[in-house]
Design a protein around this motif. Sequence first.
Motif, PDB file in Angstrom:
ATOM      1  N   PHE A  24     -56.120  18.662 -10.114  1.00  0.00           N
ATOM      2  CA  PHE A  24     -56.299  17.216  -9.979  1.00  0.00           C
ATOM      3  C   PHE A  24     -56.833  16.633 -11.288  1.00  0.00           C
ATOM      4  O   PHE A  24     -56.332  15.625 -11.797  1.00  0.00           O
ATOM      5  CB  PHE A  24     -57.295  16.896  -8.858  1.00  0.00           C
ATOM      6  CG  PHE A  24     -56.762  17.024  -7.456  1.00  0.00           C
ATOM      7  CD1 PHE A  24     -55.554  17.643  -7.190  1.00  0.00           C
ATOM      8  CD2 PHE A  24     -57.497  16.537  -6.391  1.00  0.00           C
ATOM      9  CE1 PHE A  24     -55.079  17.764  -5.896  1.00  0.00           C
ATOM     10  CE2 PHE A  24     -57.036  16.649  -5.086  1.00  0.00           C
ATOM     11  CZ  PHE A  24     -55.825  17.268  -4.835  1.00  0.00           C
ATOM     12  N   VAL A  25     -57.870  17.267 -11.814  1.00  0.00           N
ATOM     13  CA  VAL A  25     -58.489  16.785 -13.052  1.00  0.00           C
ATOM     14  C   VAL A  25     -57.484  16.820 -14.199  1.00  0.00           C
ATOM     15  O   VAL A  25     -57.337  15.843 -14.960  1.00  0.00           O
ATOM     16  CB  VAL A  25     -59.731  17.629 -13.409  1.00  0.00           C
ATOM     17  CG1 VAL A  25     -60.321  17.178 -14.739  1.00  0.00           C
ATOM     18  CG2 VAL A  25     -60.775  17.529 -12.303  1.00  0.00           C
ATOM     19  N   ALA A  26     -56.767  17.934 -14.318  1.00  0.00           N
ATOM     20  CA  ALA A  26     -55.801  18.074 -15.410  1.00  0.00           C
ATOM     21  C   ALA A  26     -54.684  17.050 -15.311  1.00  0.00           C
ATOM     22  O   ALA A  26     -54.226  16.509 -16.330  1.00  0.00           O
ATOM     23  CB  ALA A  26     -55.225  19.490 -15.406  1.00  0.00           C
ATOM     24  N   HIS A  27     -54.245  16.743 -14.105  1.00  0.00           N
ATOM     25  CA  HIS A  27     -53.107  15.839 -13.929  1.00  0.00           C
ATOM     26  C   HIS A  27     -53.482  14.367 -14.013  1.00  0.00           C
ATOM     27  O   HIS A  27     -52.641  13.535 -14.376  1.00  0.00           O
ATOM     28  CB  HIS A  27     -52.442  16.099 -12.572  1.00  0.00           C
ATOM     29  CG  HIS A  27     -51.821  17.451 -12.475  1.00  0.00           C
ATOM     30  ND1 HIS A  27     -51.463  18.029 -11.284  1.00  0.00           N
ATOM     31  CD2 HIS A  27     -51.506  18.356 -13.443  1.00  0.00           C
ATOM     32  CE1 HIS A  27     -50.940  19.220 -11.512  1.00  0.00           C
ATOM     33  NE2 HIS A  27     -50.956  19.443 -12.803  1.00  0.00           N
ATOM     34  N   PRO A  34     -59.433  20.111 -27.405  1.00  0.00           N
ATOM     35  CA  PRO A  34     -59.703  21.546 -27.255  1.00  0.00           C
ATOM     36  C   PRO A  34     -61.147  21.791 -26.841  1.00  0.00           C
ATOM     37  O   PRO A  34     -62.060  21.067 -27.237  1.00  0.00           O
ATOM     38  CB  PRO A  34     -59.430  22.103 -28.657  1.00  0.00           C
ATOM     39  CG  PRO A  34     -58.544  21.095 -29.314  1.00  0.00           C
ATOM     40  CD  PRO A  34     -58.960  19.771 -28.750  1.00  0.00           C
ATOM     41  N   VAL A  35     -61.351  22.825 -26.019  1.00  0.00           N
ATOM     42  CA  VAL A  35     -62.694  23.163 -25.569  1.00  0.00           C
ATOM     43  C   VAL A  35     -63.519  23.631 -26.754  1.00  0.00           C
ATOM     44  O   VAL A  35     -63.091  24.470 -27.549  1.00  0.00           O
ATOM     45  CB  VAL A  35     -62.652  24.263 -24.494  1.00  0.00           C
ATOM     46  CG1 VAL A  35     -64.067  24.649 -24.071  1.00  0.00           C
ATOM     47  CG2 VAL A  35     -61.856  23.791 -23.287  1.00  0.00           C
ATOM     48  N   LEU A  45     -61.565  22.536 -19.836  1.00  0.00           N
ATOM     49  CA  LEU A  45     -61.503  23.887 -19.279  1.00  0.00           C
ATOM     50  C   LEU A  45     -60.465  23.992 -18.168  1.00  0.00           C
ATOM     51  O   LEU A  45     -59.936  25.075 -17.904  1.00  0.00           O
ATOM     52  CB  LEU A  45     -62.875  24.299 -18.738  1.00  0.00           C
ATOM     53  CG  LEU A  45     -63.920  24.712 -19.780  1.00  0.00           C
ATOM     54  CD1 LEU A  45     -65.294  24.818 -19.131  1.00  0.00           C
ATOM     55  CD2 LEU A  45     -63.531  26.023 -20.439  1.00  0.00           C
ATOM     56  N   VAL A  46     -60.164  22.872 -17.506  1.00  0.00           N
ATOM     57  CA  VAL A  46     -59.198  22.921 -16.410  1.00  0.00           C
ATOM     58  C   VAL A  46     -57.773  23.112 -16.911  1.00  0.00           C
ATOM     59  O   VAL A  46     -56.907  23.577 -16.155  1.00  0.00           O
ATOM     60  CB  VAL A  46     -59.270  21.644 -15.549  1.00  0.00           C
ATOM     61  CG1 VAL A  46     -60.646  21.494 -14.929  1.00  0.00           C
ATOM     62  CG2 VAL A  46     -58.919  20.397 -16.363  1.00  0.00           C
TER      63      VAL A  46
END
Length: 360
Positions: A24-27, A34-35, A45-46
């Motif tokens: 959900f977070v990524a989309h 970058p982390v 991180l997701v």
Amino acid sequence: MSVSSGTRIRGLDLARGLAILGMFVAHILVPEEPVGASPDTWISLVNGRSAALFAVLAGVSLALLSGRQTPATGVDLLRARLRIGTRAVLIFALGGILALGPHYIAVILEYYAVAFILAIMFLSWRPRNLFLLAGGIALFGPPIQVGLALAIREWAGPGSAFTELMFTGYYPVILWLAFMLLGLGIGRLDLGSATIRARLALFGAAGTVLGYGGAALLGSLVRVETPQYVLGMPDWANLLGATPHSGSTFELIGAGGVALLVIAACLSLPAPAHSILFPVEATGKMALTAYSVHLIALAIINASGYYGVDTAAQLFWFIAVTLVICPLWILLLKRGPLEALLTRASRAAASAPAPAVAPH
């Protein structure tokens, strides 16, 4: 110290729920930074890791469907393969339908389904052999995938649906099968054993450091810029980093390590923690439904002209609604609607009587 079978399953559901919420977070937020050391970058991180965790847990599910610690044999193995094959066909069809929506998301389900079909061949393998094969794919698969993908693009243009699924797509099965085999091997272990859980955590930490630390070290020595992976645009330079979805050895090992850490942590939680985190577990119990509904909702939002508008608020409501509806649904109906459909269809396929043989 061991844990009960029910607690083990709840731990896997919790990990699956975290994978869904991570996607959900990524989309919705689409974090691209970058982390790094700054907390502002930790939301990234997701990226890639949520989908990898989802794929590893899919492999664990294959083990649960085919004998758990003792692989099924004979007729039981045949029935397990029929169940898994039926699920794969239905998931593939669902993925194709969801991919038609205007949500700008690379749908994982079709890749997932093809990997299911391939994984059927390995249901009888021992965990050690599964881990070795997964490691071999992680080590040798990336250069093979890039070489084949570049050759396909050179000689066949965009290629076919098959080549996209296997070699050039966002989740190329030739590589992502490694995650599913890793999960299949994990599912064959005694996850109730504290020793096994500790080993999962140890190997997970080692994989995380080796994958992401190795990529960082190589990057500092070689000084080659590794571009963000673009769908259908493989690049040899991607193999030198651990960018999400780059398909490099570093990324596969690092993301696999993170998946092991998350699974080990979720399996090791005490019972009271599971009660507190029940909404996330319920999301994991109906992961396919939650994933599908969130894509439909994103398609509706985007078609309405609100793509990228106040994404933090969108994410809040996606997560809040999910964590309210999923536990209520599970408490009342036990299974999500798509999960119930897959269960009924796959059991029906596996219980169909063999055709009668005419007497001679």
